[in-house]
Design an enzyme around this catalytic site. Structure first.
Site, PDB file in Angstrom:
ATOM      1  N   CYS A  67      22.497   4.872 -21.185  1.00  0.00           N
ATOM      2  CA  CYS A  67      22.275   5.428 -19.837  1.00  0.00           C
ATOM      3  C   CYS A  67      20.807   4.827 -19.432  1.00  0.00           C
ATOM      4  O   CYS A  67      20.015   4.477 -20.177  1.00  0.00           O
ATOM      5  CB  CYS A  67      22.409   7.031 -20.019  1.00  0.00           C
ATOM      6  SG  CYS A  67      21.241   7.564 -21.080  1.00  0.00           S
ATOM      7  N   HIS A  77      18.793   9.005 -30.301  1.00  0.00           N
ATOM      8  CA  HIS A  77      19.661   9.427 -31.375  1.00  0.00           C
ATOM      9  C   HIS A  77      20.450   7.834 -31.919  1.00  0.00           C
ATOM     10  O   HIS A  77      21.709   7.890 -31.850  1.00  0.00           O
ATOM     11  CB  HIS A  77      20.465  10.594 -31.319  1.00  0.00           C
ATOM     12  CG  HIS A  77      19.860  11.831 -31.374  1.00  0.00           C
ATOM     13  ND1 HIS A  77      19.810  13.036 -30.821  1.00  0.00           N
ATOM     14  CD2 HIS A  77      18.496  11.935 -32.098  1.00  0.00           C
ATOM     15  CE1 HIS A  77      19.038  13.902 -30.951  1.00  0.00           C
ATOM     16  NE2 HIS A  77      18.272  13.557 -31.831  1.00  0.00           N
ATOM     17  N   HIS A 107      14.518  12.804 -25.166  1.00  0.00           N
ATOM     18  CA  HIS A 107      15.203  14.452 -25.329  1.00  0.00           C
ATOM     19  C   HIS A 107      14.163  15.390 -25.076  1.00  0.00           C
ATOM     20  O   HIS A 107      14.284  16.821 -24.873  1.00  0.00           O
ATOM     21  CB  HIS A 107      15.633  15.028 -26.770  1.00  0.00           C
ATOM     22  CG  HIS A 107      16.478  13.702 -27.311  1.00  0.00           C
ATOM     23  ND1 HIS A 107      16.280  12.957 -28.211  1.00  0.00           N
ATOM     24  CD2 HIS A 107      17.871  13.677 -26.899  1.00  0.00           C
ATOM     25  CE1 HIS A 107      17.546  12.206 -28.542  1.00  0.00           C
ATOM     26  NE2 HIS A 107      18.423  12.582 -27.621  1.00  0.00           N
ATOM     27  N   CYS A 144      13.371  11.933 -20.534  1.00  0.00           N
ATOM     28  CA  CYS A 144      14.306  11.192 -19.559  1.00  0.00           C
ATOM     29  C   CYS A 144      14.137  12.411 -18.340  1.00  0.00           C
ATOM     30  O   CYS A 144      14.024  13.415 -18.385  1.00  0.00           O
ATOM     31  CB  CYS A 144      15.663  11.549 -19.879  1.00  0.00           C
ATOM     32  SG  CYS A 144      16.901  11.451 -18.322  1.00  0.00           S
ATOM     33  N   GLU A 204      17.085  18.155 -27.748  1.00  0.00           N
ATOM     34  CA  GLU A 204      16.775  18.425 -26.314  1.00  0.00           C
ATOM     35  C   GLU A 204      16.890  19.912 -26.019  1.00  0.00           C
ATOM     36  O   GLU A 204      16.002  20.341 -25.161  1.00  0.00           O
ATOM     37  CB  GLU A 204      17.947  17.842 -25.417  1.00  0.00           C
ATOM     38  CG  GLU A 204      17.712  18.078 -23.867  1.00  0.00           C
ATOM     39  CD  GLU A 204      19.073  17.848 -23.152  1.00  0.00           C
ATOM     40  OE1 GLU A 204      19.668  16.667 -23.157  1.00  0.00           O
ATOM     41  OE2 GLU A 204      19.490  18.867 -22.657  1.00  0.00           O
ATOM     42  N   THR A 256      21.962  18.626 -21.377  1.00  0.00           N
ATOM     43  CA  THR A 256      22.881  17.265 -20.548  1.00  0.00           C
ATOM     44  C   THR A 256      23.871  16.967 -20.853  1.00  0.00           C
ATOM     45  O   THR A 256      24.702  16.359 -20.317  1.00  0.00           O
ATOM     46  CB  THR A 256      21.533  16.492 -20.470  1.00  0.00           C
ATOM     47  OG1 THR A 256      21.368  16.001 -21.587  1.00  0.00           O
ATOM     48  CG2 THR A 256      20.387  16.809 -19.650  1.00  0.00           C
TER      49      THR A 256
HETATM   50  S1  SF4 Z   1      19.879  13.485 -19.917  1.00  0.00           S
HETATM   51 FE1  SF4 Z   1      20.165  12.147 -21.605  1.00  0.00          FE
HETATM   52  S2  SF4 Z   1      21.984  11.215 -21.321  1.00  0.00           S
HETATM   53 FE2  SF4 Z   1      21.668  11.989 -19.261  1.00  0.00          FE
HETATM   54  S3  SF4 Z   1      20.656  10.061 -18.381  1.00  0.00           S
HETATM   55 FE3  SF4 Z   1      18.964  11.340 -19.401  1.00  0.00          FE
HETATM   56  S4  SF4 Z   1      18.871  10.523 -21.629  1.00  0.00           S
HETATM   57 FE4  SF4 Z   1      20.725   9.826 -20.612  1.00  0.00          FE
END
Ligand code: SF4
Length: 310
Positions: A17, A46, A78, A100, A130, A168
């Site tokens: 992602c 991970h 995370h 993220c 996370e 998430t």
């Molecule tokens: S929250 Fe996690 S799965 Fe969603 S875009 Fe961010 S890193 Fe990727």
């Protein structure tokens, strides 16, 4: 035995992602730029292959701030609890934050709800990095983590306004069920759907693909929450589904009488690992299986904002 495999279908959405891509880029750049030691707190994402690859490029891994030999630490995709940032600052470490942006968004939501006096129920896995980071935004006792409907039913309203948030990578269908039950148990509860778009797309793509094939292979690390979720969802609509780190873990016995195989990969899985699985399957079929690749375009738009450096 002669293979019956004729079709290999890839999911519409799979693999890295934007949040994972961004975190890996930040880690690689930090490894190149910094002179002293550079270490990620736990895993940048991970996936063992990614972690090993970074280790070869001057980006190590430590399990805590206390373990860092100095220099720079990178907060992974995370995120991390506030206490970790404070500890790193006390030790004089440089912090590169690769959290993220969607995880940062949940953390902000949590802090705002806490400031506004809410008690928060968080749907997630207490052992996941996370969730630990998100819970670490709230004072002790203001946030309770539930793993399923049964645990939700044990939550007591402690005379505060209530809010519900989610990891998430949570199962979207399960979160909808939890939300309905939470609204029944705690009238007026605020529900914040914090499941990320990339997770939702990968789950939806699996729900489309898995009923159409005899076997689903999910490529991802056994420590990856979103990969495990893809396997669990696949199992609800496909007769067999396995989570594998790489092609080397495929058991040929799984393919007895299998005509079609679906392939997907978690959000922290490099494309090369999914491609190796496809190559393995094609070779297993004697080179005759057709590979069907849908147009693969993620809708998620995470701005590639620069990491914060403290
Ligand atoms: S929250 Fe996690 S799965 Fe969603 S875009 Fe961010 S890193 Fe990727």
């Amino acid at each position: 035995m002669r293979s019956k495999l004729t079709t290999i279908r890839l999911a519409r959405h799979y693999g890295f992602c934007m949040g994972v891509t961004r975190a890996i880029r930040i880690a690689l750049r930090t490894g190149e730029d910094k002179v002293g030691p550079v270490n990620v707190i736990h895993d940048i994402v991970h996936n063992d292959t990614v972690v090993k690859d970074l280790a070869e490029r001057n980006v190590g891994r430590v399990v805590s701030v206390a373990d860092a030999p100095g220099g720079t630490i990178i907060v992974p995709a995370h995120g991390a609890p506030l206490a970790l940032f404070e500890e790193a600052q006390r030790r004089g470490l440089e912090i590169i934050d690769a959290t993220c942006p969607l995880v940062i968004k949940i953390q902000r939501i949590v802090r705002r709800l806490i400031d506004d006096g809410y008690q928060i129920i968080h749907f997630g896995d207490l052992h996941h990095d996370e969730t630990r980071a998100v819970v670490g935004q709230a004072p002790e006792g203001r946030m309770v983590v539930i793993h399923d409907l049964r645990e939700l039913q044990t939550v007591r309203n402690i005379d505060r306004k209530m809010a519900l948030t989610s990891q998430t990578t949570a199962d979207a269908v399960e979160f909808a069920r939890i939300s309905r039950e939470a609204a029944r148990l705690f009238p007026g509860i605020i529900v914040c759907d914090t499941i990320c778009n990339a997770t939702g797309q990968r789950q939806k793509a699996v729900l489309e693909l898995a009923p159409e094939v005899d076997l689903m292979l999910i490529v991802g690390s056994h420590s990856s929450a979103n990969s495990k979720r893809l396997r669990d969802i696949s199992r609800t609509v496909c007769r067999a589904a396995y989570l594998i780190n790489s092609a080397g873990e495929i058991d040929p016995a799984w393919l007895d009488d299998v005509v079609s195989v679906g392939v997907t990969a978690g959000a922290s899985t490099p494309d090369v690992l999914a491609e190796e699985v496809v190559d393995w399957l094609v070779a297993y079929s004697g080179g005759t299986a057709e590979v069907i690749r849908p147009d693969r375009r993620d809708d998620e738009t995470i701005e590639m904002i620069e990491p914060a450096s403290e």
